[in-house]
Design a protein around this motif. Sequence first.
Motif, mmCIF file in Angstrom:
data_model
loop_
_atom_site.group_PDB
_atom_site.id
_atom_site.type_symbol
_atom_site.label_atom_id
_atom_site.label_comp_id
_atom_site.label_asym_id
_atom_site.label_seq_id
_atom_site.Cartn_x
_atom_site.Cartn_y
_atom_site.Cartn_z
ATOM 1 N N ALA A 198 -9.470 27.847 -13.462
ATOM 2 C CA ALA A 198 -9.689 28.616 -14.682
ATOM 3 C C ALA A 198 -8.442 29.403 -15.070
ATOM 4 C CB ALA A 198 -10.876 29.559 -14.488
ATOM 5 N N ARG A 199 -7.815 29.996 -14.082
ATOM 6 C CA ARG A 199 -6.629 30.818 -14.331
ATOM 7 C C ARG A 199 -5.472 29.993 -14.888
ATOM 8 N NH1 ARG A 199 -3.017 33.577 -9.563
ATOM 9 N NH2 ARG A 199 -2.341 35.466 -10.644
ATOM 10 N N LEU A 200 -5.310 28.762 -14.371
ATOM 11 C CA LEU A 200 -4.196 27.914 -14.770
ATOM 12 C C LEU A 200 -4.580 26.887 -15.832
ATOM 13 C CD1 LEU A 200 -2.674 27.425 -11.214
ATOM 14 C CD2 LEU A 200 -1.730 28.796 -13.076
ATOM 15 N N LYS A 201 -5.839 26.976 -16.289
ATOM 16 C CA LYS A 201 -6.326 26.120 -17.381
ATOM 17 C C LYS A 201 -6.215 24.628 -17.017
ATOM 18 C CE LYS A 201 -5.423 29.493 -21.037
ATOM 19 N NZ LYS A 201 -5.213 30.618 -20.107
ATOM 20 N N ALA A 202 -6.728 24.310 -15.840
ATOM 21 C CA ALA A 202 -6.745 22.925 -15.371
ATOM 22 C C ALA A 202 -8.171 22.390 -15.404
ATOM 23 C CB ALA A 202 -6.202 22.834 -13.949
ATOM 24 N N SER A 203 -8.320 21.143 -15.818
ATOM 25 C CA SER A 203 -9.627 20.503 -15.873
ATOM 26 C C SER A 203 -9.877 19.750 -14.566
ATOM 27 C CB SER A 203 -9.694 19.542 -17.064
ATOM 28 O OG SER A 203 -10.939 18.876 -17.087
ATOM 29 N N VAL A 204 -10.748 20.303 -13.734
ATOM 30 C CA VAL A 204 -11.071 19.714 -12.436
ATOM 31 C C VAL A 204 -12.581 19.805 -12.226
ATOM 32 C CG1 VAL A 204 -10.724 19.829 -9.930
ATOM 33 C CG2 VAL A 204 -8.846 20.454 -11.475
ATOM 34 N N SER A 205 -13.167 18.748 -11.687
ATOM 35 C CA SER A 205 -14.585 18.773 -11.306
ATOM 36 C C SER A 205 -14.671 19.136 -9.827
ATOM 37 C CB SER A 205 -15.228 17.398 -11.536
ATOM 38 O OG SER A 205 -15.176 17.046 -12.899
ATOM 39 N N PHE A 206 -15.444 20.163 -9.492
ATOM 40 C CA PHE A 206 -15.557 20.633 -8.114
ATOM 41 C C PHE A 206 -16.915 20.246 -7.541
ATOM 42 C CE2 PHE A 206 -12.368 23.424 -9.996
ATOM 43 C CZ PHE A 206 -11.360 23.340 -9.045
ATOM 44 N N VAL A 207 -16.884 19.736 -6.299
ATOM 45 C CA VAL A 207 -18.093 19.245 -5.652
ATOM 46 C C VAL A 207 -18.193 19.850 -4.256
ATOM 47 C CG1 VAL A 207 -19.367 17.213 -4.888
ATOM 48 C CG2 VAL A 207 -17.903 17.074 -6.922
ATOM 49 N N LEU A 208 -19.356 20.388 -3.925
ATOM 50 C CA LEU A 208 -19.601 20.960 -2.602
ATOM 51 C C LEU A 208 -20.108 19.871 -1.673
ATOM 52 C CD1 LEU A 208 -19.881 23.510 -0.771
ATOM 53 C CD2 LEU A 208 -22.233 23.693 -1.636
ATOM 54 N N GLY A 209 -19.442 19.706 -0.524
ATOM 55 C CA GLY A 209 -19.909 18.720 0.431
ATOM 56 C C GLY A 209 -18.852 18.377 1.461
ATOM 57 N N ASP A 210 -19.251 17.547 2.418
ATOM 58 C CA ASP A 210 -18.403 17.187 3.541
ATOM 59 C C ASP A 210 -17.721 15.846 3.282
ATOM 60 O OD1 ASP A 210 -17.253 17.348 6.035
ATOM 61 O OD2 ASP A 210 -19.003 16.594 7.104
ATOM 62 N N TRP A 211 -16.424 15.896 2.993
ATOM 63 C CA TRP A 211 -15.627 14.708 2.711
ATOM 64 C C TRP A 211 -16.274 13.822 1.644
ATOM 65 C CZ3 TRP A 211 -11.523 16.742 4.021
ATOM 66 C CH2 TRP A 211 -11.277 17.297 5.278
ATOM 67 N N PHE A 212 -16.629 12.577 1.982
ATOM 68 C CA PHE A 212 -17.148 11.649 0.975
ATOM 69 C C PHE A 212 -18.654 11.779 0.745
ATOM 70 C CE2 PHE A 212 -13.436 9.448 2.866
ATOM 71 C CZ PHE A 212 -12.661 9.294 1.733
ATOM 72 N N ALA A 213 -19.331 12.567 1.567
ATOM 73 C CA ALA A 213 -20.795 12.595 1.559
ATOM 74 C C ALA A 213 -21.418 12.855 0.193
ATOM 75 C CB ALA A 213 -21.304 13.610 2.581
ATOM 76 N N PRO A 214 -20.885 13.772 -0.630
ATOM 77 C CA PRO A 214 -21.555 14.069 -1.903
ATOM 78 C C PRO A 214 -21.152 13.156 -3.057
ATOM 79 C CG PRO A 214 -19.736 15.583 -1.628
ATOM 80 C CD PRO A 214 -19.750 14.701 -0.398
ATOM 81 N N LEU A 215 -20.366 12.127 -2.801
ATOM 82 C CA LEU A 215 -19.769 11.346 -3.891
ATOM 83 C C LEU A 215 -20.526 10.074 -4.236
ATOM 84 C CD1 LEU A 215 -16.026 11.747 -2.881
ATOM 85 C CD2 LEU A 215 -17.294 13.031 -4.615
ATOM 86 N N GLY A 216 -21.561 9.736 -3.462
ATOM 87 C CA GLY A 216 -22.312 8.524 -3.753
ATOM 88 C C GLY A 216 -21.403 7.308 -3.718
ATOM 89 N N GLY A 217 -21.483 6.488 -4.760
ATOM 90 C CA GLY A 217 -20.657 5.286 -4.833
ATOM 91 C C GLY A 217 -19.438 5.442 -5.706
ATOM 92 N N ASP A 218 -19.063 6.675 -6.038
ATOM 93 C CA ASP A 218 -17.909 6.901 -6.922
ATOM 94 C C ASP A 218 -16.629 6.339 -6.306
ATOM 95 O OD1 ASP A 218 -19.655 8.204 -8.531
ATOM 96 O OD2 ASP A 218 -18.876 10.218 -8.152
#
Length: 280
Positions: free
Chosen positions: A157-177
């Motif tokens: 937010a401070r540096l005005k960057a567009s990033v999606s943040f995901v809570l989880g352990d390594w690849f676990a929350p990413l499904g098949g992305d």
Amino acid sequence: MAATELAPDIAGALNWARARIAVVDARVLLRHVLQCSSARLAAYPEARLAMDEWTEFRSLVERREVGEPVAYLTGEREFYGRPFLVSPVVLIPRPDTELLIELALAHFGDKPHSRVLDLGTGSGALAVSLALELPDADVTAVDRSREALLVAMANAARLKASVSFVLGDWFAPLGGDRYHLIVANPPYVAAADPHLEEGDVRFEPSTALAAGPQGLDDLATIAAGAPRHLEPGGWLFMEHGYDQAGAVRGLLTDAGFSGIASWKDLAGIERVSGGQWLGR
């Protein structure tokens, strides 16, 4: 100091501090307290501190004297030319990690609409820098620590960057992305390494530093899991310890990567290893 005494001037404050901590650290802390530039410290050594400024500076110097990192004292550390907020819940960004940014730009700087994944984002230094350097990229950052993600989100937010943040352990929350590029600066210090009890590292979160008896546990997890989350032709780059390049190249070979190589940091040490996933 008696209550009736005046606070010292800039020169006097620095003279007091340099007997306790490194001069460079003293200057950074005094600039933080005075909210001024290095040029002002040099140009006005006779400028007197207010008493509250002197009290704050003394406190910070005393905390630094017992080893607390300067970045945690000021709440900020520069990375890839930008100021990032840091706190004791995240690892302090290091210059060597900028090699990951350089490799990403070398491989994807001319490729629009790349999907980029930063694993174990911590302060968000990698994810935010990549989002700003690759403005057409779709950047996702993952961390298992909710507190770390809050710091990373504040930096975005401070540096005005567009990033999606995901809570989880390594690849676990990413499904098949799947992604075109995966970068990671995971924990890679051996759990019994005596360096964990020395210097600034003592104050950093152990979960962001140690990874099993040889420091390879998280590197192995990422190397093994990355093929399921890379597009054909995509790349994985991982930072690792000074003596782990050969072992990490072996992990990448076992996972089926091609074009495997290691790249040297500013000190000439093989600091990042990676490979390309060509698909099966």
